[in-house]
Design an enzyme around this catalytic site. Structure first.
Site, PDB file in Angstrom:
ATOM      1  CG  ASP A 272      -1.973  -0.994   1.279  1.00 17.54           C
ATOM      2  OD1 ASP A 272      -1.981  -1.887   0.411  1.00 17.54           O
ATOM      3  OD2 ASP A 272      -2.809  -0.922   2.202  1.00 17.54           O
TER       4      ASP A 272
ATOM      5  CG  HIS B 297       2.386  -0.037   4.326  1.00 14.25           C
ATOM      6  ND1 HIS B 297       2.148  -0.981   5.296  1.00 14.25           N
ATOM      7  CD2 HIS B 297       1.241   0.674   4.179  1.00 14.25           C
ATOM      8  CE1 HIS B 297       0.896  -0.837   5.735  1.00 14.25           C
ATOM      9  NE2 HIS B 297       0.327   0.143   5.080  1.00 14.25           N
TER      10      HIS B 297
HETATM   11 NI    NI Z   1      -2.475   3.058   3.405  1.00 14.48          NI
END
Ligand code: NI
Length: 191
Positions: free
Chosen positions: A14, A158
């Site tokens: 992400d 991430h």
């Molecule tokens: Ni996020």
């Protein structure tokens, strides 16, 4: 679904694309792994080349809002803008109209879910949180991923974090040793 002899996981990343994304793409290419990226629209607008590289490498790309707010706090106009501007940025960069969305923080409610559904976006959360966002080291992220992975898992990471990119080779090697294959979220869910 599928083949019980070959458990599957979806690695998801992400908040990018960002300054560690290119290195992650090299790692994934070297290890022949397809992943899923949930992209922040303003980062796509800043780095369209990276979004295009993700799509061209066979990774799935989804909508993670334009500025990463908690979507449940927004009024109708702002909510629609967050979603629509991101899908437009992804389409402009990659030529692909996204079909997946992950609300920032996993924060959703019937209003958010409805806005996504109206646009043909399947809402995707996760079932393994590596905790990479907590400022931990790469070894901890890898250990968390390996200890919680299971057949059908959607694993949250991430690509904005250097430690996460550092952790990926150990995650891939460790799961491959246990027989896992790596698929995109659409391939996992059959959507
Ligand atoms: Ni996020």
């Amino acid at each position: 679904m599928g083949d019980l002899t070959q458990p599957k996981v979806a690695l998801t990343f992400d908040d990018g694309p960002g300054r560690h994304t290119a290195r992650l793409l090299e790692v994934l290419a070297t290890q022949d792994v397809r992943a899923t990226f949930f992209l922040v629209g303003r980062e796509v607008a800043a780095h369209p080349d990276l979004a295009r590289a993700q799509a061209e490498a066979g990774h799935a790309v989804g909508n993670h809002s334009f500025t990463h707010p908690d979507l449940t706090t927004l009024g109708a106009t702002d909510l629609a803008d967050e979603v629509d501007r991101t899908s437009e940025a992804i389409a402009a960069a990659t030529g692909i109209q996204p079909t997946l969305a992950r609300p920032p923080y996993g924060a959703t409610d019937p209003t958010v879910a409805g806005v996504l559904a109206e646009r043909g976006l399947v809402e995707v959360l996760w079932d393994v949180d590596t905790g990479d966002w907590k400022g931990q080291d790469a070894a901890t992220t890898a250990r968390n991923a390996l200890s919680a992975a299971h057949d059908g898992a959607v694993i949250l990471m991430h690509d904005t974090l250097e430690t996460t990119v550092d952790a990926v080779p150990a995650i891939v090697d460790g799961l491959r040793e246990r027989g896992f294959t790596f698929v995109t979220v659409p391939d996992l869910s059959g959507t």
